[in-house]
Design a protein around this motif. Structure first.
Motif, PDB file in Angstrom:
ATOM      1  N   SER A  77     -13.834  -2.825  -7.766  1.00  0.00           N
ATOM      2  CA  SER A  77     -13.712  -3.842  -8.813  1.00  0.00           C
ATOM      3  C   SER A  77     -13.168  -5.147  -8.257  1.00  0.00           C
ATOM      4  O   SER A  77     -13.580  -6.235  -8.686  1.00  0.00           O
ATOM      5  CB  SER A  77     -12.822  -3.337  -9.943  1.00  0.00           C
ATOM      6  N   ALA A  78     -12.253  -5.066  -7.289  1.00  0.00           N
ATOM      7  CA  ALA A  78     -11.727  -6.291  -6.679  1.00  0.00           C
ATOM      8  C   ALA A  78     -12.832  -7.058  -5.977  1.00  0.00           C
ATOM      9  O   ALA A  78     -12.905  -8.292  -6.063  1.00  0.00           O
ATOM     10  CB  ALA A  78     -10.612  -5.947  -5.692  1.00  0.00           C
ATOM     11  N   ARG A  79     -13.708  -6.345  -5.322  1.00  0.00           N
ATOM     12  CA  ARG A  79     -14.832  -7.016  -4.665  1.00  0.00           C
ATOM     13  C   ARG A  79     -15.742  -7.665  -5.705  1.00  0.00           C
ATOM     14  O   ARG A  79     -16.161  -8.818  -5.552  1.00  0.00           O
ATOM     15  CB  ARG A  79     -15.627  -6.012  -3.819  1.00  0.00           C
ATOM     16  N   ARG A  80     -16.045  -6.940  -6.778  1.00  0.00           N
ATOM     17  CA  ARG A  80     -16.920  -7.484  -7.830  1.00  0.00           C
ATOM     18  C   ARG A  80     -16.318  -8.739  -8.451  1.00  0.00           C
ATOM     19  O   ARG A  80     -17.037  -9.669  -8.821  1.00  0.00           O
ATOM     20  CB  ARG A  80     -17.143  -6.438  -8.936  1.00  0.00           C
ATOM     21  N   ASN A  81     -15.006  -8.758  -8.552  1.00  0.00           N
ATOM     22  CA  ASN A  81     -14.322  -9.881  -9.197  1.00  0.00           C
ATOM     23  C   ASN A  81     -14.045 -11.041  -8.249  1.00  0.00           C
ATOM     24  O   ASN A  81     -13.387 -12.016  -8.634  1.00  0.00           O
ATOM     25  CB  ASN A  81     -13.013  -9.399  -9.821  1.00  0.00           C
ATOM     26  N   GLY A  82     -14.525 -10.925  -7.016  1.00  0.00           N
ATOM     27  CA  GLY A  82     -14.377 -12.020  -6.069  1.00  0.00           C
ATOM     28  C   GLY A  82     -13.006 -12.143  -5.452  1.00  0.00           C
ATOM     29  O   GLY A  82     -12.674 -13.192  -4.885  1.00  0.00           O
ATOM     30  N   ALA A  83     -12.212 -11.085  -5.518  1.00  0.00           N
ATOM     31  CA  ALA A  83     -10.872 -11.101  -4.923  1.00  0.00           C
ATOM     32  C   ALA A  83     -10.667  -9.842  -4.087  1.00  0.00           C
ATOM     33  O   ALA A  83      -9.775  -9.034  -4.359  1.00  0.00           O
ATOM     34  CB  ALA A  83      -9.805 -11.204  -5.999  1.00  0.00           C
ATOM     35  N   PRO A  84     -11.501  -9.655  -3.058  1.00  0.00           N
ATOM     36  CA  PRO A  84     -11.426  -8.406  -2.294  1.00  0.00           C
ATOM     37  C   PRO A  84     -10.111  -8.262  -1.533  1.00  0.00           C
ATOM     38  O   PRO A  84      -9.526  -9.240  -1.085  1.00  0.00           O
ATOM     39  CB  PRO A  84     -12.611  -8.524  -1.332  1.00  0.00           C
ATOM     40  N   TYR A  85      -9.670  -7.045  -1.447  1.00  0.00           N
ATOM     41  CA  TYR A  85      -8.533  -6.715  -0.582  1.00  0.00           C
ATOM     42  C   TYR A  85      -8.900  -5.445   0.187  1.00  0.00           C
ATOM     43  O   TYR A  85      -9.889  -4.776  -0.135  1.00  0.00           O
ATOM     44  CB  TYR A  85      -7.247  -6.502  -1.397  1.00  0.00           C
TER      45      TYR A  85
ATOM     46  N   ALA B  90       4.704  -3.139  20.114  1.00  0.00           N
ATOM     47  CA  ALA B  90       3.337  -3.037  20.627  1.00  0.00           C
ATOM     48  C   ALA B  90       2.384  -2.517  19.552  1.00  0.00           C
ATOM     49  O   ALA B  90       1.288  -3.056  19.347  1.00  0.00           O
ATOM     50  CB  ALA B  90       3.312  -2.130  21.859  1.00  0.00           C
ATOM     51  N   VAL B  91       2.802  -1.466  18.860  1.00  0.00           N
ATOM     52  CA  VAL B  91       1.970  -0.914  17.785  1.00  0.00           C
ATOM     53  C   VAL B  91       1.941  -1.858  16.587  1.00  0.00           C
ATOM     54  O   VAL B  91       0.883  -2.096  15.983  1.00  0.00           O
ATOM     55  CB  VAL B  91       2.497   0.476  17.366  1.00  0.00           C
ATOM     56  N   GLY B  92       3.096  -2.431  16.262  1.00  0.00           N
ATOM     57  CA  GLY B  92       3.177  -3.332  15.115  1.00  0.00           C
ATOM     58  C   GLY B  92       2.328  -4.568  15.269  1.00  0.00           C
ATOM     59  O   GLY B  92       1.796  -5.105  14.276  1.00  0.00           O
ATOM     60  N   GLN B  93       2.156  -5.025  16.490  1.00  0.00           N
ATOM     61  CA  GLN B  93       1.323  -6.195  16.742  1.00  0.00           C
ATOM     62  C   GLN B  93      -0.122  -5.931  16.338  1.00  0.00           C
ATOM     63  O   GLN B  93      -0.804  -6.807  15.792  1.00  0.00           O
ATOM     64  CB  GLN B  93       1.411  -6.540  18.235  1.00  0.00           C
ATOM     65  N   VAL B  94      -0.595  -4.712  16.596  1.00  0.00           N
ATOM     66  CA  VAL B  94      -1.955  -4.345  16.173  1.00  0.00           C
ATOM     67  C   VAL B  94      -2.026  -4.230  14.654  1.00  0.00           C
ATOM     68  O   VAL B  94      -2.941  -4.756  14.014  1.00  0.00           O
ATOM     69  CB  VAL B  94      -2.382  -3.012  16.826  1.00  0.00           C
ATOM     70  N   LEU B  95      -1.043  -3.552  14.070  1.00  0.00           N
ATOM     71  CA  LEU B  95      -1.062  -3.362  12.625  1.00  0.00           C
ATOM     72  C   LEU B  95      -0.945  -4.684  11.865  1.00  0.00           C
ATOM     73  O   LEU B  95      -1.446  -4.805  10.744  1.00  0.00           O
ATOM     74  CB  LEU B  95       0.063  -2.419  12.209  1.00  0.00           C
ATOM     75  N   ALA B  96      -0.307  -5.667  12.475  1.00  0.00           N
ATOM     76  CA  ALA B  96      -0.176  -6.973  11.823  1.00  0.00           C
ATOM     77  C   ALA B  96      -1.544  -7.593  11.557  1.00  0.00           C
ATOM     78  O   ALA B  96      -1.757  -8.239  10.519  1.00  0.00           O
ATOM     79  CB  ALA B  96       0.681  -7.906  12.670  1.00  0.00           C
ATOM     80  N   ASP B  97      -2.483  -7.409  12.481  1.00  0.00           N
ATOM     81  CA  ASP B  97      -3.834  -7.942  12.277  1.00  0.00           C
ATOM     82  C   ASP B  97      -4.512  -7.245  11.093  1.00  0.00           C
ATOM     83  O   ASP B  97      -5.217  -7.885  10.298  1.00  0.00           O
ATOM     84  CB  ASP B  97      -4.678  -7.761  13.536  1.00  0.00           C
ATOM     85  N   TYR B  98      -4.308  -5.944  10.982  1.00  0.00           N
ATOM     86  CA  TYR B  98      -4.901  -5.199   9.870  1.00  0.00           C
ATOM     87  C   TYR B  98      -4.273  -5.608   8.547  1.00  0.00           C
ATOM     88  O   TYR B  98      -4.973  -5.806   7.543  1.00  0.00           O
ATOM     89  CB  TYR B  98      -4.752  -3.690  10.109  1.00  0.00           C
ATOM     90  N   ASP B  99      -2.955  -5.726   8.527  1.00  0.00           N
ATOM     91  CA  ASP B  99      -2.272  -6.132   7.293  1.00  0.00           C
ATOM     92  C   ASP B  99      -2.767  -7.497   6.828  1.00  0.00           C
ATOM     93  O   ASP B  99      -3.011  -7.718   5.641  1.00  0.00           O
ATOM     94  CB  ASP B  99      -0.764  -6.172   7.511  1.00  0.00           C
ATOM     95  N   ALA B 100      -2.916  -8.404   7.783  1.00  0.00           N
ATOM     96  CA  ALA B 100      -3.382  -9.745   7.436  1.00  0.00           C
ATOM     97  C   ALA B 100      -4.809  -9.707   6.904  1.00  0.00           C
ATOM     98  O   ALA B 100      -5.147 -10.361   5.902  1.00  0.00           O
ATOM     99  CB  ALA B 100      -3.287 -10.676   8.644  1.00  0.00           C
ATOM    100  N   ALA B 101      -5.674  -8.939   7.567  1.00  0.00           N
ATOM    101  CA  ALA B 101      -7.065  -8.839   7.130  1.00  0.00           C
ATOM    102  C   ALA B 101      -7.166  -8.255   5.718  1.00  0.00           C
ATOM    103  O   ALA B 101      -7.979  -8.699   4.901  1.00  0.00           O
ATOM    104  CB  ALA B 101      -7.856  -7.987   8.108  1.00  0.00           C
ATOM    105  N   CYS B 102      -6.326  -7.288   5.435  1.00  0.00           N
ATOM    106  CA  CYS B 102      -6.368  -6.649   4.122  1.00  0.00           C
ATOM    107  C   CYS B 102      -5.876  -7.581   3.020  1.00  0.00           C
ATOM    108  O   CYS B 102      -6.145  -7.361   1.843  1.00  0.00           O
ATOM    109  CB  CYS B 102      -5.535  -5.366   4.132  1.00  0.00           C
ATOM    110  N   ARG B 103      -5.172  -8.650   3.421  1.00  0.00           N
ATOM    111  CA  ARG B 103      -4.698  -9.634   2.453  1.00  0.00           C
ATOM    112  C   ARG B 103      -5.522 -10.920   2.506  1.00  0.00           C
ATOM    113  O   ARG B 103      -5.072 -11.962   2.051  1.00  0.00           O
ATOM    114  CB  ARG B 103      -3.242  -9.953   2.737  1.00  0.00           C
ATOM    115  N   GLY B 104      -6.674 -10.849   3.105  1.00  0.00           N
ATOM    116  CA  GLY B 104      -7.542 -12.018   3.142  1.00  0.00           C
ATOM    117  C   GLY B 104      -7.348 -12.892   4.353  1.00  0.00           C
ATOM    118  O   GLY B 104      -7.758 -14.054   4.349  1.00  0.00           O
ATOM    119  N   GLY B 105      -6.721 -12.349   5.404  1.00  0.00           N
ATOM    120  CA  GLY B 105      -6.582 -13.090   6.658  1.00  0.00           C
ATOM    121  C   GLY B 105      -5.278 -13.800   6.817  1.00  0.00           C
ATOM    122  O   GLY B 105      -5.027 -14.428   7.835  1.00  0.00           O
ATOM    123  N   SER B 106      -4.395 -13.730   5.807  1.00  0.00           N
ATOM    124  CA  SER B 106      -3.119 -14.420   5.913  1.00  0.00           C
ATOM    125  C   SER B 106      -2.008 -13.433   6.210  1.00  0.00           C
ATOM    126  O   SER B 106      -2.084 -12.270   5.839  1.00  0.00           O
ATOM    127  CB  SER B 106      -2.803 -15.140   4.605  1.00  0.00           C
TER     128      SER B 106
END
Length: 427
Positions: free
Chosen positions: A11-19, A410-426
């Motif tokens: 539904s988030a994708r349909r509504n134009g606000a994907p996460y 080291a692990v957190g640095q990788v997860l930070a990219d995923y967290d940001a992507a899941c929030r729209g890149g920020s």
């Protein structure tokens, strides 16, 4: 508990606000602890942790853990870190006959049913039904109808187990367009996304078979389909996501508004690529080897640092121990790595496939990592050595004399990219 974020992806994708949501596919305690600490700090995040059929099953898998033991293992760490269990979702990945595919299908599917039931009884609420692999005497790749019939059989087992445990009925993932659990064993030169027509047929056949088996309501809890979006990693290279190549797949979601895609093998993708995946209908981002690869980099970097500055530590004893351990038990890497002895050595230690991850629980490896921890505990590492041997991490971590902080960074640095992507890149 807050609303299950998996339920709102389509539904988030349909509504134009994907996460998106990151799926942590690892059993390494440092990886799990890092992910949990990030969830504690976030306060809003729901943590998704997954186990594969080979990693965890009723016989223990390669980790030695049953589904019940795996859940207890994660929750014990969560309890120590102050994360409420209600904020953790458990997922089962590639649940099907894969661990027993050398056996006749009847035997392999009986074991797969038992495994799926054990996962659900243990509290796993996201189930990837994957019966795509042929068993003894069958073709390597099965036809859509056979896959769907077997998936429906496994779904029945999951539903029965959930009702017996008086737990919430699971959500499901169907389909597979990825290598068997463990990854590919070669350099990838040409990778094409799943054709939209093939994905459409997978959905239609599963919907038809589930309805025929009296599982219409169950199919209504299918939230995602595994397809190949055009991302993968081999032993020595990574194929980056190219959004234009999967445009037809993204368009198919407009025909199936209750579904999204699950993206496997997203390890080593850039933050921009991960963000584009979420935006284009692939909001479930699975990562595993990329996390333990980063951890291995930290282990080996500190192994070199300790060799340089700690009297009596020796010359890279951790790396030498891992070589001995892998040579003594080659089952997890020998069919995946190829080439000369020099090539094999480099792949054992530095491959993107990260087959070394199977060996960190070996008693000799555990002892070697413990020795590294003790050697550097309280030792101020000069920023210059951090720059030399761990250049991707902040040099200011070294002087603190806390190797654990370096592992987690080291692990957190990788997860930070995923967290940001899941929030729209920020961030």
């Amino acid at each position: 508990m807050k609303t299950n974020p998996l339920a709102g992806l389509a539904s988030a994708r349909r509504n134009g606000a994907p996460y998106g949501i990151t799926s942590i596919c690892s059993a390494h305690p440092v990886v799990i602890q890092t992910a949990i600490r990030r969830a504690v700090a976030d306060k809003e995040a729901t943590l998704l942790i997954e186990a594969t059929c080979n990693q965890v099953n009723q016989f223990g898998g390669y980790t030695g853990m049953t589904p019940e033991v795996f859940v207890a293992f994660v929750l014990e760490i969560a309890g120590k870190e102050g994360l409420d269990a209600s904020r953790i979702l458990f997922g089962g990945d590639h649940l099907g006959p894969n661990p027993w595919r050398a056996e006749p299908a009847a035997q392999a599917m009986d074991k797969a049913e038992t495994m799926v039931s054990a996962y659900v009884k243990a509290g796993f609420s996201k189930i990837h039904l994957d019966a795509s692999m042929g068993c003894a005497g069958e073709p390597t790749a099965l036809d859509d109808e056979t896959i769907a019939i077997r998936a429906a059989r496994l779904a029945k087992a999951a539903e029965t187990a959930a009702r017996a445990a008086s737990s919430a009925l699971p959500v499901y993932i169907i389909g597979t367009e990825v290598p068997a659990p463990g990854g590919v064993n070669h350099t990838i030169s040409d990778l094409k996304p799943t054709e939209a027509a093939a994905a459409r047929r997978t959905i239609a056949v599963h919907r038809e078979i589930f309805a025929r088996e009296g599982l219409t309501d169950t199919f209504g809890r299918v939230i995602a389909v595994v397809v190949q979006p055009g991302v993968e990693f081999g032993s020595q290279n990574v194929v980056a996501y190219a959004p234009e190549a999967s445009r037809a797949l993204t368009g198919l979601l407009d025909e199936e508004p209750s579904l999204v895609y699950e993206a496997h093998s997203t390890d080593y993708q850039s933050r921009a690529a991960l963000t584009a995946l979420v935006d284009n209908g692939f909001p479930i981002l699975k990562v595993g080897p990329g996390l333990t690869f980063a951890l291995r980099e930290a282990f080996y970097g500190l192994d070199l640092i300790a060799s340089e500055m700690v009297d009596g530590y020796g010359d890279r004893p951790l790396a030498h121990t891992m070589e001995q351990v892998m040579l003594a038990a080659p089952g997890h890497w020998h069919s995946h790595y190829h080439g000369s002895e020099a090539d094999l050595y480099l792949q054992r230690h530095y491959s993107y496939s990260d087959r070394i991850r199977y060996y960190w629980s070996n008693p000799a490896a555990v002892a070697a990592v413990s020795r590294l921890r003790k050697a550097l505990d309280g030792v101020a590492i000069p920023e210059t050595l951090m720059r030399q041997f761990l250049p991707t991490l902040s040099a200011t971590l070294g002087p603190a004399g806390n190797p654990e902080a370096i592992f987690h960074a080291a692990v957190g640095q990788v997860l930070a990219d995923y967290d940001a992507a899941c929030r729209g890149g920020s961030d």
